[in-house]
Design a protein around this motif. Structure first.
Motif, PDB file in Angstrom:
ATOM      1  N   HIS A 161       0.919  -1.260  -0.147  1.00  0.00           N
ATOM      2  CA  HIS A 161      -0.006   0.066   0.031  1.00  0.00           C
ATOM      3  C   HIS A 161       0.576   1.209   0.120  1.00  0.00           C
ATOM      4  N   ARG A 162       1.832   1.307   0.721  1.00  0.00           N
ATOM      5  CA  ARG A 162       2.839   2.311   1.042  1.00  0.00           C
ATOM      6  C   ARG A 162       3.582   2.450  -0.368  1.00  0.00           C
ATOM      7  N   ASP A 163       3.753   1.488  -1.217  1.00  0.00           N
ATOM      8  CA  ASP A 163       4.459   1.717  -2.621  1.00  0.00           C
ATOM      9  C   ASP A 163       3.664   2.282  -3.498  1.00  0.00           C
ATOM     10  N   GLU A 164       2.158   1.988  -3.403  1.00  0.00           N
ATOM     11  CA  GLU A 164       1.213   2.333  -4.454  1.00  0.00           C
ATOM     12  C   GLU A 164       1.105   3.911  -3.998  1.00  0.00           C
ATOM     13  N   SER A 165       1.106   4.299  -2.836  1.00  0.00           N
ATOM     14  CA  SER A 165       0.983   5.611  -2.225  1.00  0.00           C
ATOM     15  C   SER A 165       2.088   6.656  -2.753  1.00  0.00           C
ATOM     16  N   VAL A 166       3.134   5.952  -2.563  1.00  0.00           N
ATOM     17  CA  VAL A 166       4.322   6.638  -2.998  1.00  0.00           C
ATOM     18  C   VAL A 166       4.286   7.045  -4.601  1.00  0.00           C
ATOM     19  N   ASP A 167       4.009   6.129  -5.493  1.00  0.00           N
ATOM     20  CA  ASP A 167       3.926   6.118  -6.821  1.00  0.00           C
ATOM     21  C   ASP A 167       2.716   7.094  -7.003  1.00  0.00           C
ATOM     22  N   GLU A 168       1.573   7.223  -6.488  1.00  0.00           N
ATOM     23  CA  GLU A 168       0.656   8.359  -6.681  1.00  0.00           C
ATOM     24  C   GLU A 168       1.078   9.580  -6.252  1.00  0.00           C
ATOM     25  N   ASP A 169       1.899   9.678  -5.186  1.00  0.00           N
ATOM     26  CA  ASP A 169       2.339  11.010  -4.824  1.00  0.00           C
ATOM     27  C   ASP A 169       3.510  11.507  -5.764  1.00  0.00           C
ATOM     28  N   GLU A 170       4.201  10.620  -6.194  1.00  0.00           N
ATOM     29  CA  GLU A 170       5.312  11.222  -7.263  1.00  0.00           C
ATOM     30  C   GLU A 170       4.569  11.746  -8.372  1.00  0.00           C
ATOM     31  N   SER A 171       3.450  10.945  -8.966  1.00  0.00           N
ATOM     32  CA  SER A 171       3.017  11.540 -10.161  1.00  0.00           C
ATOM     33  C   SER A 171       2.196  12.694  -9.819  1.00  0.00           C
ATOM     34  N   ARG A 172       1.531  13.053  -8.779  1.00  0.00           N
ATOM     35  CA  ARG A 172       0.900  14.197  -8.453  1.00  0.00           C
ATOM     36  C   ARG A 172       1.903  15.273  -8.346  1.00  0.00           C
ATOM     37  N   SER A 173       3.262  14.951  -7.577  1.00  0.00           N
ATOM     38  CA  SER A 173       4.104  16.101  -7.226  1.00  0.00           C
ATOM     39  C   SER A 173       4.509  16.871  -8.528  1.00  0.00           C
ATOM     40  N   LEU A 174       4.260  16.177  -9.817  1.00  0.00           N
ATOM     41  CA  LEU A 174       4.903  16.917 -11.059  1.00  0.00           C
ATOM     42  C   LEU A 174       3.701  18.134 -11.190  1.00  0.00           C
ATOM     43  N   GLU A 175       2.585  17.791 -10.688  1.00  0.00           N
ATOM     44  CA  GLU A 175       1.540  18.844 -10.870  1.00  0.00           C
ATOM     45  C   GLU A 175       1.579  19.955  -9.648  1.00  0.00           C
ATOM     46  N   ASN A 176       2.187  19.590  -8.583  1.00  0.00           N
ATOM     47  CA  ASN A 176       2.409  20.389  -7.511  1.00  0.00           C
ATOM     48  C   ASN A 176       2.914  21.803  -7.695  1.00  0.00           C
ATOM     49  N   HIS A 177       2.275  22.706  -6.751  1.00  0.00           N
ATOM     50  CA  HIS A 177       2.855  24.015  -6.804  1.00  0.00           C
ATOM     51  C   HIS A 177       4.242  24.067  -5.904  1.00  0.00           C
ATOM     52  N   MET A 178       4.918  24.877  -6.226  1.00  0.00           N
ATOM     53  CA  MET A 178       6.262  24.689  -5.737  1.00  0.00           C
ATOM     54  C   MET A 178       6.484  25.067  -4.241  1.00  0.00           C
ATOM     55  N   GLY A 179       5.395  25.482  -3.658  1.00  0.00           N
ATOM     56  CA  GLY A 179       4.999  25.708  -2.237  1.00  0.00           C
ATOM     57  C   GLY A 179       4.926  24.480  -1.597  1.00  0.00           C
ATOM     58  N   ASP A 180       3.947  23.422  -2.608  1.00  0.00           N
ATOM     59  CA  ASP A 180       3.850  21.967  -1.930  1.00  0.00           C
ATOM     60  C   ASP A 180       4.908  21.295  -1.907  1.00  0.00           C
ATOM     61  N   ALA A 181       6.046  21.868  -2.479  1.00  0.00           N
ATOM     62  CA  ALA A 181       7.484  20.802  -2.702  1.00  0.00           C
ATOM     63  C   ALA A 181       7.945  20.382  -1.339  1.00  0.00           C
ATOM     64  N   ALA A 182       7.972  21.168  -0.231  1.00  0.00           N
ATOM     65  CA  ALA A 182       8.615  20.717   0.954  1.00  0.00           C
ATOM     66  C   ALA A 182       7.810  19.770   1.544  1.00  0.00           C
ATOM     67  N   THR A 183       6.365  19.968   1.504  1.00  0.00           N
ATOM     68  CA  THR A 183       5.305  19.188   2.116  1.00  0.00           C
ATOM     69  C   THR A 183       5.376  17.768   1.593  1.00  0.00           C
ATOM     70  N   ALA A 184       5.621  17.645   0.003  1.00  0.00           N
ATOM     71  CA  ALA A 184       5.689  16.459  -0.596  1.00  0.00           C
ATOM     72  C   ALA A 184       7.169  15.563  -0.193  1.00  0.00           C
ATOM     73  N   GLU A 185       8.230  16.433  -0.087  1.00  0.00           N
ATOM     74  CA  GLU A 185       9.558  15.941   0.286  1.00  0.00           C
ATOM     75  C   GLU A 185       9.422  15.367   1.512  1.00  0.00           C
ATOM     76  N   TYR A 186       8.705  15.907   2.607  1.00  0.00           N
ATOM     77  CA  TYR A 186       8.742  15.398   3.851  1.00  0.00           C
ATOM     78  C   TYR A 186       8.002  14.255   4.061  1.00  0.00           C
ATOM     79  N   GLU A 187       6.745  14.152   3.198  1.00  0.00           N
ATOM     80  CA  GLU A 187       5.906  13.185   3.246  1.00  0.00           C
ATOM     81  C   GLU A 187       6.882  11.865   2.677  1.00  0.00           C
ATOM     82  N   HIS A 188       7.587  11.981   1.542  1.00  0.00           N
ATOM     83  CA  HIS A 188       8.358  11.153   0.765  1.00  0.00           C
ATOM     84  C   HIS A 188       9.496  10.452   1.919  1.00  0.00           C
ATOM     85  N   GLU A 189      10.092  11.285   2.577  1.00  0.00           N
ATOM     86  CA  GLU A 189      11.009  11.105   3.726  1.00  0.00           C
ATOM     87  C   GLU A 189      10.606  10.127   4.622  1.00  0.00           C
TER      88      GLU A 189
END
Length: 149
Positions: free
Chosen positions: A28-56
């Motif tokens: 489930h975590r692998d699937e979630s990370v894959d979804e987050d990575e595909s969404r991160s391409l669409e994210n606003h730059m302000g969301d990048a830190a949050t996305a990086e934190y979640e990834h870590e």
């Protein structure tokens, strides 16, 4: 008192169930990370830190699950080898209560405490030499003067 065959079978079932849960969570975590990575391409730059934190965070949880899975697999192997319930350090029997609480335990409580004390390293930051900030400022000024600034 050694574990009965019935108790061993109960622990084996519990360990196998734990293993399934960890593998399911990992998938489930692998699937979630894959979804987050595909969404991160669409994210606003302000969301990048949050996305990086979640990834870590997900990577840390995955690493923790991998360690747990390794412990579970080792316990299952000890059941197969006939050494389950015996401390890997002392050979003493691990209490039934401890195994109920931590079915993958490989040490008695006392042996685990000793192991943990050996494993803990002193905090290098505390022992490290503290530099005086004024020394650092002087060094920077000297380097700038030498560079002709």
């Amino acid at each position: 008192m050694p574990l009965t065959d019935k108790q061993l079978e109960e622990f084996k079932s519990k360990l196998e169930e734990m293993k399934k849960d960890v593998l399911k969570r990992d998938k489930h975590r692998d699937e979630s990370v894959d979804e987050d990575e595909s969404r991160s391409l669409e994210n606003h730059m302000g969301d990048a830190a949050t996305a990086e934190y979640e990834h870590e965070k997900e990577l840390t949880l995955k690493e923790s699950d991998e360690e747990l899975l390794d412990e579970i697999n080792q316990a299952l192997q000890r059941i197969e080898n006939g050494t389950y319930g015996k401390c890997v350090d002392t050979g003493e029997e691990i209490s039934y209560e401890r195994l109920k609480a931590v079915p993958y335990a490989k040490r008695t409580i006392d042996a685990q405490r000793k192991y943990d004390k050996k494993k803990v390293l002193p905090d290098e930051r505390v022992e490290a030499k503290r530099e005086d900030p004024s020394d650092t400022i002087e060094q920077i000024q000297e380097e700038q003067d030498a560079a002709g600034r």
